[in-house]
Design an enzyme around this catalytic site. Structure first.
Site, PDB file in Angstrom:
ATOM      1  N   HIS A 183       1.010  -1.215   0.113  1.00 10.05           N
ATOM      2  CA  HIS A 183      -0.078   0.051  -0.108  1.00 10.05           C
ATOM      3  C   HIS A 183       1.064   1.331   0.179  1.00 10.05           C
ATOM      4  CE1 HIS A 183       0.950   0.751   4.455  1.00 10.05           C
ATOM      5  NE2 HIS A 183       0.835  -0.421   4.475  1.00 10.05           N
ATOM      6  N   GLU A 230      -1.904  -7.364   7.117  1.00  9.20           N
ATOM      7  CA  GLU A 230      -0.602  -7.337   7.702  1.00  9.20           C
ATOM      8  C   GLU A 230      -0.523  -8.024   9.101  1.00  9.20           C
ATOM      9  OE1 GLU A 230       2.604  -6.833   7.848  1.00  9.20           O
ATOM     10  OE2 GLU A 230       2.935  -4.942   7.622  1.00  9.20           O
TER      11      GLU A 230
END
Length: 191
Positions: free
Chosen positions: A7, A85
């Protein structure tokens, strides 16, 4: 083939915070990085036709994946929780410098804490990413753009290439490049 994207920069990245499962918005730079990723992947995939875009469910990854989807004109975005994550547990959202000062032993040589209170262990995160890889079509039919995170992306590349733990953790986690995973090799591609 898999194009693996981290990201774009978030407010927490800019502040030096561990994000884990806590989300923070993309910064102006992060939105620009997401747009650059989309433009680069449009070029690299020949327009994106026949490619699947799969994202972590966290907002920062989804926003980046949406920018890529828009650039490619792909109608769908898939969400897969296995690309999320690593959780730092009680440390999610904490300032990295403060946590390292209070718990220097937890960060070790690599600078990554896999012993945070109620955090996700390295082996558990690696197992879920291995599971994700095992569900994909075999190469060469595999045409995936995966949008994930810094540590999860390291672990995914490590699993893909059969790297040791130190090799896995030593990998870079850029927000201005993606990685092509093909034929057992990993190639960094700058935007």
């Amino acid at each position: 083939m898999i194009y693996l994207v981290r990201h774009g920069q978030t407010a927490f990245n800019a502040e030096g915070r561990l994000q884990g499962h806590v989300d923070s918005p993309l910064t102006e730079l992060g939105r620009a990085q997401a747009a650059q990723a989309g433009a680069a992947l449009k070029r690299l995939t020949g327009g994106g036709e026949g490619w699947r875009i799969i994202s972590s469910p966290l907002g920062r990854a989804r926003d980046t994946a949406e920018a890529i989807r828009a650039a490619l004109g792909t109608p769908d975005l898939e969400i897969d929780a296995r690309l999320i994550e690593l959780s730092w547990g009680d440390w999610d959202g904490g300032l990295r410098a403060d946590l390292k000062a209070r718990h220097p032993e937890a960060f070790g040589e690599t600078g990554w804490a896999f012993t945070a209170p109620i955090g996700e262990a390295y082996d558990a995160a690696q197992a879920r990413l291995r599971d994700w890889l095992s569900t994909l079509p075999p190469e060469p039919e595999r045409r995936i753009i995966a949008v994930s995170h810094g540590v999860a992306g390291r672990l995914l590349r490590g699993v893909y290439a059969g790297l040791s733990k130190p090799e896995t953790l030593a990998q870079q986690v850029p927000q201005d490049a993606c990685f092509r995973l093909s034929g057992g090799a990993i190639e960094r591609l700058a935007y």
